[in-house]
Write a protein that holds these residues in place. Structure first.
Motif, PDB file in Angstrom:
ATOM      1  N   ALA A  62       0.887  -1.282  -0.034  1.00 40.62           N
ATOM      2  CA  ALA A  62       0.378  -0.012  -0.238  1.00 40.62           C
ATOM      3  C   ALA A  62       0.762   1.369   0.307  1.00 40.62           C
ATOM      4  O   ALA A  62       0.588   2.180  -0.877  1.00 40.62           O
ATOM      5  CB  ALA A  62      -1.049   0.345   1.380  1.00 40.62           C
ATOM      6  N   VAL A  63       2.044   1.100   0.594  1.00 40.80           N
ATOM      7  CA  VAL A  63       3.043   1.991   0.840  1.00 40.80           C
ATOM      8  C   VAL A  63       4.191   2.441  -0.166  1.00 40.80           C
ATOM      9  O   VAL A  63       3.763   3.924  -1.070  1.00 40.80           O
ATOM     10  CB  VAL A  63       3.595   1.904   2.010  1.00 40.80           C
ATOM     11  CG1 VAL A  63       4.513   3.667   1.988  1.00 40.80           C
ATOM     12  CG2 VAL A  63       2.708   2.759   3.202  1.00 40.80           C
ATOM     13  N   LYS A  64       4.018   1.947  -0.875  1.00 43.71           N
ATOM     14  CA  LYS A  64       4.716   1.896  -2.208  1.00 43.71           C
ATOM     15  C   LYS A  64       3.776   1.688  -3.355  1.00 43.71           C
ATOM     16  O   LYS A  64       4.835   2.822  -4.471  1.00 43.71           O
ATOM     17  CB  LYS A  64       5.341  -0.323  -2.663  1.00 43.71           C
ATOM     18  CG  LYS A  64       6.480  -0.163  -1.696  1.00 43.71           C
ATOM     19  CD  LYS A  64       7.996   0.572  -1.835  1.00 43.71           C
ATOM     20  CE  LYS A  64       8.766  -0.116  -1.167  1.00 43.71           C
ATOM     21  NZ  LYS A  64      10.060   1.121  -1.006  1.00 43.71           N
ATOM     22  N   ASN A  65       2.849   1.770  -2.937  1.00 44.30           N
ATOM     23  CA  ASN A  65       2.119   2.384  -4.819  1.00 44.30           C
ATOM     24  C   ASN A  65       0.990   3.308  -4.235  1.00 44.30           C
ATOM     25  O   ASN A  65      -0.136   3.228  -4.857  1.00 44.30           O
ATOM     26  CB  ASN A  65       0.596   1.259  -4.874  1.00 44.30           C
ATOM     27  CG  ASN A  65       1.929  -0.308  -5.511  1.00 44.30           C
ATOM     28  OD1 ASN A  65       2.089   0.254  -6.480  1.00 44.30           O
ATOM     29  ND2 ASN A  65       2.426  -1.444  -4.435  1.00 44.30           N
ATOM     30  N   PHE A  66       1.368   4.280  -2.813  1.00 42.58           N
ATOM     31  CA  PHE A  66       0.601   5.459  -2.367  1.00 42.58           C
ATOM     32  C   PHE A  66      -0.087   6.043  -3.538  1.00 42.58           C
ATOM     33  O   PHE A  66      -0.851   6.555  -3.741  1.00 42.58           O
ATOM     34  CB  PHE A  66       1.125   6.102  -1.749  1.00 42.58           C
ATOM     35  CG  PHE A  66       0.849   7.579  -1.165  1.00 42.58           C
ATOM     36  CD1 PHE A  66      -0.142   6.847   0.266  1.00 42.58           C
ATOM     37  CD2 PHE A  66       0.957   8.079  -1.678  1.00 42.58           C
ATOM     38  CE1 PHE A  66      -1.184   8.588   0.106  1.00 42.58           C
ATOM     39  CE2 PHE A  66       0.591   9.566  -1.139  1.00 42.58           C
ATOM     40  CZ  PHE A  66      -0.438   9.838  -0.145  1.00 42.58           C
ATOM     41  N   LEU A  67       1.173   6.993  -4.017  1.00 45.80           N
ATOM     42  CA  LEU A  67       0.532   7.470  -5.744  1.00 45.80           C
ATOM     43  C   LEU A  67      -0.605   7.044  -7.041  1.00 45.80           C
ATOM     44  O   LEU A  67      -1.513   7.676  -6.763  1.00 45.80           O
ATOM     45  CB  LEU A  67       1.938   7.633  -6.213  1.00 45.80           C
ATOM     46  CG  LEU A  67       1.542   9.262  -7.302  1.00 45.80           C
ATOM     47  CD1 LEU A  67       0.599  10.732  -6.481  1.00 45.80           C
ATOM     48  CD2 LEU A  67       2.600   9.441  -7.821  1.00 45.80           C
ATOM     49  N   SER A  68      -0.302   5.027  -6.923  1.00 44.74           N
ATOM     50  CA  SER A  68      -1.045   4.866  -7.938  1.00 44.74           C
ATOM     51  C   SER A  68      -2.322   5.007  -7.191  1.00 44.74           C
ATOM     52  O   SER A  68      -3.094   5.324  -8.104  1.00 44.74           O
ATOM     53  CB  SER A  68      -1.173   3.638  -7.926  1.00 44.74           C
ATOM     54  OG  SER A  68       0.690   3.715  -8.960  1.00 44.74           O
ATOM     55  N   PHE A  69      -2.469   4.962  -5.615  1.00 41.80           N
ATOM     56  CA  PHE A  69      -3.536   4.282  -5.452  1.00 41.80           C
ATOM     57  C   PHE A  69      -4.321   5.953  -5.102  1.00 41.80           C
ATOM     58  O   PHE A  69      -5.596   5.840  -5.604  1.00 41.80           O
ATOM     59  CB  PHE A  69      -3.648   3.771  -3.835  1.00 41.80           C
ATOM     60  CG  PHE A  69      -3.701   2.285  -4.030  1.00 41.80           C
ATOM     61  CD1 PHE A  69      -5.623   1.932  -4.167  1.00 41.80           C
ATOM     62  CD2 PHE A  69      -2.875   1.419  -3.547  1.00 41.80           C
ATOM     63  CE1 PHE A  69      -5.585   0.384  -3.562  1.00 41.80           C
ATOM     64  CE2 PHE A  69      -2.959   0.142  -3.869  1.00 41.80           C
ATOM     65  CZ  PHE A  69      -4.736  -0.426  -4.028  1.00 41.80           C
ATOM     66  N   LEU A  70      -4.048   6.724  -4.852  1.00 41.27           N
ATOM     67  CA  LEU A  70      -4.014   7.932  -4.761  1.00 41.27           C
ATOM     68  C   LEU A  70      -5.388   8.712  -5.727  1.00 41.27           C
ATOM     69  O   LEU A  70      -5.956   8.964  -5.932  1.00 41.27           O
ATOM     70  CB  LEU A  70      -3.077   9.464  -4.570  1.00 41.27           C
ATOM     71  CG  LEU A  70      -3.197  10.518  -4.390  1.00 41.27           C
ATOM     72  CD1 LEU A  70      -4.348  11.288  -3.355  1.00 41.27           C
ATOM     73  CD2 LEU A  70      -2.784  11.211  -4.213  1.00 41.27           C
ATOM     74  N   PRO A  83       6.415   2.014  -8.499  1.00 37.50           N
ATOM     75  CA  PRO A  83       5.393   1.812  -9.812  1.00 37.50           C
ATOM     76  C   PRO A  83       5.041   2.462 -10.578  1.00 37.50           C
ATOM     77  O   PRO A  83       5.396   3.908 -10.186  1.00 37.50           O
ATOM     78  CB  PRO A  83       4.290   2.116  -7.804  1.00 37.50           C
ATOM     79  CG  PRO A  83       4.898   2.615  -7.291  1.00 37.50           C
ATOM     80  CD  PRO A  83       6.409   2.648  -7.609  1.00 37.50           C
ATOM     81  N   ASN A  84       3.989   2.564 -12.202  1.00 40.57           N
ATOM     82  CA  ASN A  84       3.513   2.520 -12.375  1.00 40.57           C
ATOM     83  C   ASN A  84       2.412   3.868 -12.219  1.00 40.57           C
ATOM     84  O   ASN A  84       2.104   3.087 -11.353  1.00 40.57           O
ATOM     85  CB  ASN A  84       2.983   1.809 -13.845  1.00 40.57           C
ATOM     86  CG  ASN A  84       2.710   3.809 -15.218  1.00 40.57           C
ATOM     87  OD1 ASN A  84       2.503   3.634 -15.002  1.00 40.57           O
ATOM     88  ND2 ASN A  84       2.632   2.300 -15.971  1.00 40.57           N
ATOM     89  N   VAL A  85       2.568   5.263 -12.282  1.00 45.07           N
ATOM     90  CA  VAL A  85       1.615   6.132 -11.782  1.00 45.07           C
ATOM     91  C   VAL A  85       0.625   7.437 -12.881  1.00 45.07           C
ATOM     92  O   VAL A  85       0.492   7.768 -12.688  1.00 45.07           O
ATOM     93  CB  VAL A  85       1.971   7.024 -10.714  1.00 45.07           C
ATOM     94  CG1 VAL A  85       2.605   6.326  -9.448  1.00 45.07           C
ATOM     95  CG2 VAL A  85       3.346   7.868 -11.542  1.00 45.07           C
ATOM     96  N   SER A  86       0.463   6.189 -13.900  1.00 42.37           N
ATOM     97  CA  SER A  86      -0.100   7.207 -15.195  1.00 42.37           C
ATOM     98  C   SER A  86      -1.269   7.360 -15.040  1.00 42.37           C
ATOM     99  O   SER A  86      -1.322   6.239 -14.438  1.00 42.37           O
ATOM    100  CB  SER A  86       0.539   6.852 -16.409  1.00 42.37           C
ATOM    101  OG  SER A  86       0.339   5.050 -16.812  1.00 42.37           O
ATOM    102  N   LEU A  87      -2.007   7.835 -15.476  1.00 44.87           N
ATOM    103  CA  LEU A  87      -3.846   8.251 -14.834  1.00 44.87           C
ATOM    104  C   LEU A  87      -4.176   7.684 -16.311  1.00 44.87           C
ATOM    105  O   LEU A  87      -5.508   7.160 -16.363  1.00 44.87           O
ATOM    106  CB  LEU A  87      -4.089   9.151 -14.913  1.00 44.87           C
ATOM    107  CG  LEU A  87      -5.065   9.346 -14.356  1.00 44.87           C
ATOM    108  CD1 LEU A  87      -5.885   8.804 -12.931  1.00 44.87           C
ATOM    109  CD2 LEU A  87      -5.824  11.041 -13.846  1.00 44.87           C
TER     110      LEU A  87
END
Length: 310
Positions: A22-30, A302-306
């Motif tokens: 969850a922490v590592k993928n924080f931005l993706s989840f946001l 992690p990939n964070v593209s929207l």
């Protein structure tokens, strides 16, 4: 492959892995949560338009349209009052289900992101839109099943008491509250695998059967994880009782600032860390109990593209 049997060590490993992901993928989840909110609002607006525009013509214009929603308001109110008209209350309950269905889908979509994380140790925010497109009706059906199984028995019991004019107080009220709490814990625990199973391409009926089967066969494994997160959430918000007590005082000053600040921080941590960790833990648990290989090592970046990859 992780252990299917429950133990303190296994539970701690579940919590450690899920919170780390969850922490590592924080931005993706946001970004994913923002996407969920946007799409949910769009779905609600479109759904309202689909229902309301034909009604506007069928009911003879604005006056009939307003009268209909006045009746709907009465129906919603009657669903929760002793003066229960079965026909009116059924309309109210149907309206409630329609209103909360988009939120069921939103929750299920987040489980799609959780599945991606467990499978590949990472996710992308645009996955939200993919899961909406692929699983909208299945997730909606799954949410309605969960809502019905957990809520219908409580509605029947409390509705029956209201209809009978009974006022439950004292020890009977405490027993009823205790039994209601136990039912919510047990029934919600039985339903924890429904969304992960739907994401795993099961139908709503099969996903419900699979969830119940896994919760019975691996009772200690499923409920230890489920109850652990409930305890974490309760522990997070227990201090807010101080804030509520302070707020209810005739006057409050600087003493209210710290609890209010904690409430805001706790809400953000819940939405962006704890709930994603819960989704990841349940998705990972479903895969473990179903014999599907899982990853325990999160991606470094992690990939964070929207919107890419659509």
């Amino acid at each position: 492959m992780s252990n299917k049997n429950a133990s303190i060590g296994v539970l701690l490993e579940d919590l450690k892995v899920s919170f780390r992901f969850a922490v590592k993928n924080f931005l993706s989840f946001l970004l994913g949560m923002i996407g969920v909110i946007i799409v949910t609002l769009i779905v609600m607006i479109i759904g309202f338009a689909i229902v309301s525009i034909p009604l506007l013509f069928a009911l003879g214009g604005p006056s009939g349209f307003v009268a209909f929603f006045e009746y709907l308001g009465i129906a919603l109110e009657s669903a929760f009052t002793p003066a229960l008209n079965p026909a009116t209350a059924s309309v109210g309950l149907f309206a409630i289900v329609l209103m909360v269905t988009p939120f069921f889908v939103a929750i299920g979509v987040v489980f799609g992101m959780g599945r991606e994380i467990v499978e590949s140790a990472g996710t992308t925010a645009e996955g939200v839109f993919v899961w909406y497109r692929k699983k909208f009706f299945s997730l909606a059906g799954g949410g309605i099943v969960i809502f019905t199984i957990i809520g219908l028995p409580l509605f029947l019991v409390y509705g029956g008491l209201f209809l009978g004019g009974y006022v439950v107080t004292g020890l009977p009220a405490a027993v009823l509250a205790f039994l209601s709490t136990i039912w919510i814990l047990l029934s919600s625990g039985m339903m924890t695998m429904v969304f992960p199973a739907i994401i795993d391409n099961h139908s709503v009926v099969n996903a419900t059967r699979q969830s119940i089967r896994l919760s019975i066969r691996y009772f200690d494994r499923v409920y230890s994880t489920w109850i652990a997160f409930i305890i974490i959430i309760i522990a997070m918000f227990a201090p807010l009782g101080v804030a509520v007590a302070t707020f209810l005082q005739p006057s409050f000053g600087i003493d209210f600032i710290a609890p209010a600040a904690y409430a805001v921080i706790a809400a953000f941590v819940l939405l962006l860390i704890v709930l994603p960790a819960l989704v990841i833990a349940l998705s990972r648990l479903y895969m473990i109990l179903s014999g599907i290989e899982v990853s325990d090592v999160p991606k470094v970046e992690p990939n964070v593209s929207l919107v890419g990859g659509m």
